[in-house]
Scaffold this motif. Structure first.
Motif, PDB file in Angstrom:
ATOM      1  N   PHE A   1      13.074 -16.022 -31.633  1.00  0.00           N
ATOM      2  CA  PHE A   1      14.190 -15.949 -30.707  1.00  0.00           C
ATOM      3  C   PHE A   1      13.731 -15.173 -29.489  1.00  0.00           C
ATOM      4  CE2 PHE A   1      18.259 -14.683 -28.977  1.00  0.00           C
ATOM      5  CZ  PHE A   1      19.081 -15.760 -29.263  1.00  0.00           C
ATOM      6  N   ILE A   2      14.111 -15.616 -28.307  1.00  0.00           N
ATOM      7  CA  ILE A   2      13.816 -14.905 -27.064  1.00  0.00           C
ATOM      8  C   ILE A   2      15.149 -14.516 -26.430  1.00  0.00           C
ATOM      9  CG2 ILE A   2      12.796 -15.040 -24.773  1.00  0.00           C
ATOM     10  CD1 ILE A   2      10.839 -17.117 -25.902  1.00  0.00           C
ATOM     11  N   ILE A   3      15.323 -13.233 -26.179  1.00  0.00           N
ATOM     12  CA  ILE A   3      16.542 -12.722 -25.561  1.00  0.00           C
ATOM     13  C   ILE A   3      16.370 -12.775 -24.053  1.00  0.00           C
ATOM     14  CG2 ILE A   3      17.986 -10.659 -25.255  1.00  0.00           C
ATOM     15  CD1 ILE A   3      17.121  -9.802 -28.083  1.00  0.00           C
ATOM     16  N   ALA A   4      17.426 -13.114 -23.341  1.00  0.00           N
ATOM     17  CA  ALA A   4      17.424 -13.071 -21.883  1.00  0.00           C
ATOM     18  C   ALA A   4      18.500 -12.093 -21.436  1.00  0.00           C
ATOM     19  CB  ALA A   4      17.690 -14.454 -21.305  1.00  0.00           C
ATOM     20  N   CYS A   5      18.168 -11.263 -20.465  1.00  0.00           N
ATOM     21  CA  CYS A   5      19.131 -10.310 -19.927  1.00  0.00           C
ATOM     22  C   CYS A   5      18.937 -10.220 -18.420  1.00  0.00           C
ATOM     23  CB  CYS A   5      18.963  -8.934 -20.588  1.00  0.00           C
ATOM     24  SG  CYS A   5      17.448  -8.056 -20.132  1.00  0.00           S
ATOM     25  N   ILE A   6      19.772  -9.424 -17.790  1.00  0.00           N
ATOM     26  CA  ILE A   6      19.601  -9.106 -16.378  1.00  0.00           C
ATOM     27  C   ILE A   6      19.433  -7.594 -16.275  1.00  0.00           C
ATOM     28  CG2 ILE A   6      20.831 -11.137 -15.515  1.00  0.00           C
ATOM     29  CD1 ILE A   6      23.298  -9.361 -15.101  1.00  0.00           C
ATOM     30  N   PRO A   7      18.875  -7.097 -15.173  1.00  0.00           N
ATOM     31  CA  PRO A   7      18.569  -5.674 -15.081  1.00  0.00           C
ATOM     32  C   PRO A   7      19.778  -4.794 -14.736  1.00  0.00           C
ATOM     33  CG  PRO A   7      17.808  -6.779 -13.119  1.00  0.00           C
ATOM     34  CD  PRO A   7      18.333  -7.845 -14.038  1.00  0.00           C
ATOM     35  N   THR A   8      20.745  -4.744 -15.653  1.00  0.00           N
ATOM     36  CA  THR A   8      21.874  -3.822 -15.524  1.00  0.00           C
ATOM     37  C   THR A   8      22.002  -3.065 -16.842  1.00  0.00           C
ATOM     38  OG1 THR A   8      23.540  -5.369 -16.378  1.00  0.00           O
ATOM     39  CG2 THR A   8      23.115  -5.409 -13.986  1.00  0.00           C
TER      40      THR A   8
ATOM     41  N   GLU B   1      23.784  -4.570 -24.202  1.00  0.00           N
ATOM     42  CA  GLU B   1      24.199  -5.737 -24.989  1.00  0.00           C
ATOM     43  C   GLU B   1      22.992  -6.387 -25.657  1.00  0.00           C
ATOM     44  OE1 GLU B   1      26.153  -8.149 -22.075  1.00  0.00           O
ATOM     45  OE2 GLU B   1      28.114  -7.234 -22.445  1.00  0.00           O
ATOM     46  N   SER B   2      21.886  -6.467 -24.933  1.00  0.00           N
ATOM     47  CA  SER B   2      20.668  -7.062 -25.485  1.00  0.00           C
ATOM     48  C   SER B   2      20.114  -6.228 -26.626  1.00  0.00           C
ATOM     49  CB  SER B   2      19.613  -7.231 -24.385  1.00  0.00           C
ATOM     50  OG  SER B   2      20.092  -8.124 -23.406  1.00  0.00           O
ATOM     51  N   ALA B   3      20.198  -4.921 -26.506  1.00  0.00           N
ATOM     52  CA  ALA B   3      19.734  -4.040 -27.587  1.00  0.00           C
ATOM     53  C   ALA B   3      20.585  -4.251 -28.845  1.00  0.00           C
ATOM     54  CB  ALA B   3      19.775  -2.583 -27.138  1.00  0.00           C
ATOM     55  N   ARG B   4      21.896  -4.392 -28.665  1.00  0.00           N
ATOM     56  CA  ARG B   4      22.770  -4.651 -29.826  1.00  0.00           C
ATOM     57  C   ARG B   4      22.464  -6.021 -30.436  1.00  0.00           C
ATOM     58  NH1 ARG B   4      26.489  -2.097 -26.426  1.00  0.00           N
ATOM     59  NH2 ARG B   4      27.392  -4.070 -25.765  1.00  0.00           N
ATOM     60  N   LEU B   5      22.215  -7.008 -29.580  1.00  0.00           N
ATOM     61  CA  LEU B   5      21.855  -8.333 -30.075  1.00  0.00           C
ATOM     62  C   LEU B   5      20.566  -8.264 -30.870  1.00  0.00           C
ATOM     63  CD1 LEU B   5      22.046 -11.417 -30.271  1.00  0.00           C
ATOM     64  CD2 LEU B   5      20.962 -11.537 -28.002  1.00  0.00           C
TER      65      LEU B   5
ATOM     66  N   ARG C   1      10.247 -11.515 -30.498  1.00  0.00           N
ATOM     67  CA  ARG C   1       9.074 -10.810 -29.985  1.00  0.00           C
ATOM     68  C   ARG C   1       9.075 -10.657 -28.471  1.00  0.00           C
ATOM     69  NH1 ARG C   1       6.901 -14.268 -33.856  1.00  0.00           N
ATOM     70  NH2 ARG C   1       6.338 -13.179 -35.762  1.00  0.00           N
ATOM     71  N   ARG C   2      10.025 -11.270 -27.789  1.00  0.00           N
ATOM     72  CA  ARG C   2      10.042 -11.223 -26.332  1.00  0.00           C
ATOM     73  C   ARG C   2      11.466 -11.083 -25.808  1.00  0.00           C
ATOM     74  NH1 ARG C   2       6.275 -14.622 -27.976  1.00  0.00           N
ATOM     75  NH2 ARG C   2       4.163 -14.329 -27.185  1.00  0.00           N
ATOM     76  N   ILE C   3      11.550 -10.495 -24.616  1.00  0.00           N
ATOM     77  CA  ILE C   3      12.820 -10.430 -23.898  1.00  0.00           C
ATOM     78  C   ILE C   3      12.517 -10.740 -22.434  1.00  0.00           C
ATOM     79  CG2 ILE C   3      12.658  -7.929 -23.556  1.00  0.00           C
ATOM     80  CD1 ILE C   3      15.772  -7.902 -23.821  1.00  0.00           C
ATOM     81  N   ILE C   4      13.321 -11.593 -21.843  1.00  0.00           N
ATOM     82  CA  ILE C   4      13.155 -11.964 -20.440  1.00  0.00           C
ATOM     83  C   ILE C   4      14.223 -11.240 -19.638  1.00  0.00           C
ATOM     84  CG2 ILE C   4      13.264 -13.842 -18.752  1.00  0.00           C
ATOM     85  CD1 ILE C   4      12.401 -15.727 -21.052  1.00  0.00           C
ATOM     86  N   CYS C   5      13.793 -10.539 -18.606  1.00  0.00           N
ATOM     87  CA  CYS C   5      14.731  -9.864 -17.715  1.00  0.00           C
ATOM     88  C   CYS C   5      14.812 -10.679 -16.426  1.00  0.00           C
ATOM     89  CB  CYS C   5      14.279  -8.429 -17.453  1.00  0.00           C
ATOM     90  SG  CYS C   5      15.561  -7.435 -16.679  1.00  0.00           S
ATOM     91  N   ASN C   6      15.900 -11.418 -16.265  1.00  0.00           N
ATOM     92  CA  ASN C   6      16.122 -12.309 -15.125  1.00  0.00           C
ATOM     93  C   ASN C   6      16.640 -11.552 -13.907  1.00  0.00           C
ATOM     94  OD1 ASN C   6      15.497 -14.863 -16.320  1.00  0.00           O
ATOM     95  ND2 ASN C   6      17.435 -14.783 -17.414  1.00  0.00           N
TER      96      ASN C   6
END
Length: 124
Positions: free
Chosen positions: A1-8, A14-18, A30-35
């Motif tokens: 699974f790859i999480i996507a978030c924005i820099p706020t 929310e991404s940490a809880r997910l 193993r990855r997170i994308i910060c859009n």
């Protein structure tokens, strides 16, 4: 699974809880994308693009039949993420000044059901 978030802060939390929930359920991540990252090379173009999009969106909002009769208040972009009581107080002062003091005072007046204790805001 790859999480996507924005820099706020909100999105990061929310991404940490997910991620906690995914790990609890045994889902590998193993990855997170910060859009929506703004850097030195694209800052001017980003601001121009945002201004153009905001102008069009505000025009559409003002022309929407559902909004007819409502006061549209343009809250400015501030140089901080609005979270916590001090930031909310500051932002409230920014939004409600400039001729809107009477509207703010009217919101404070008691109703037939007693004093107003809070307002609910919704949306994004």
């Amino acid at each position: 699974f790859i999480i996507a978030c924005i820099p706020t802060i909100l999105s990061v939390r929310e991404s940490a809880r997910l991620l906690d929930a995914l790990r609890e359920d045994g889902v590998p991540c193993r990855r997170i994308i910060c859009n929506q990252m703004v850097g030195d090379t694209n800052a001017d173009a980003y601001v121009r693009m945002k201004l153009q999009a905001q102008t069009q969106s505000l025009k559409e909002l003002r022309e929407a039949p559902q909004v007819r009769g409502l006061e549209v208040i343009e809250a400015p972009l501030v140089d901080l993420e609005v979270r916590g009581v001090p930031a909310l107080q500051y932002f409230g002062q920014v939004v409600w000044r400039g001729g809107r003091e009477a509207a703010f005072a009217d919101m404070q007046r008691p109703t037939s059901q007693g004093p107003r204790r809070f307002y609910m805001l919704g949306g994004k």
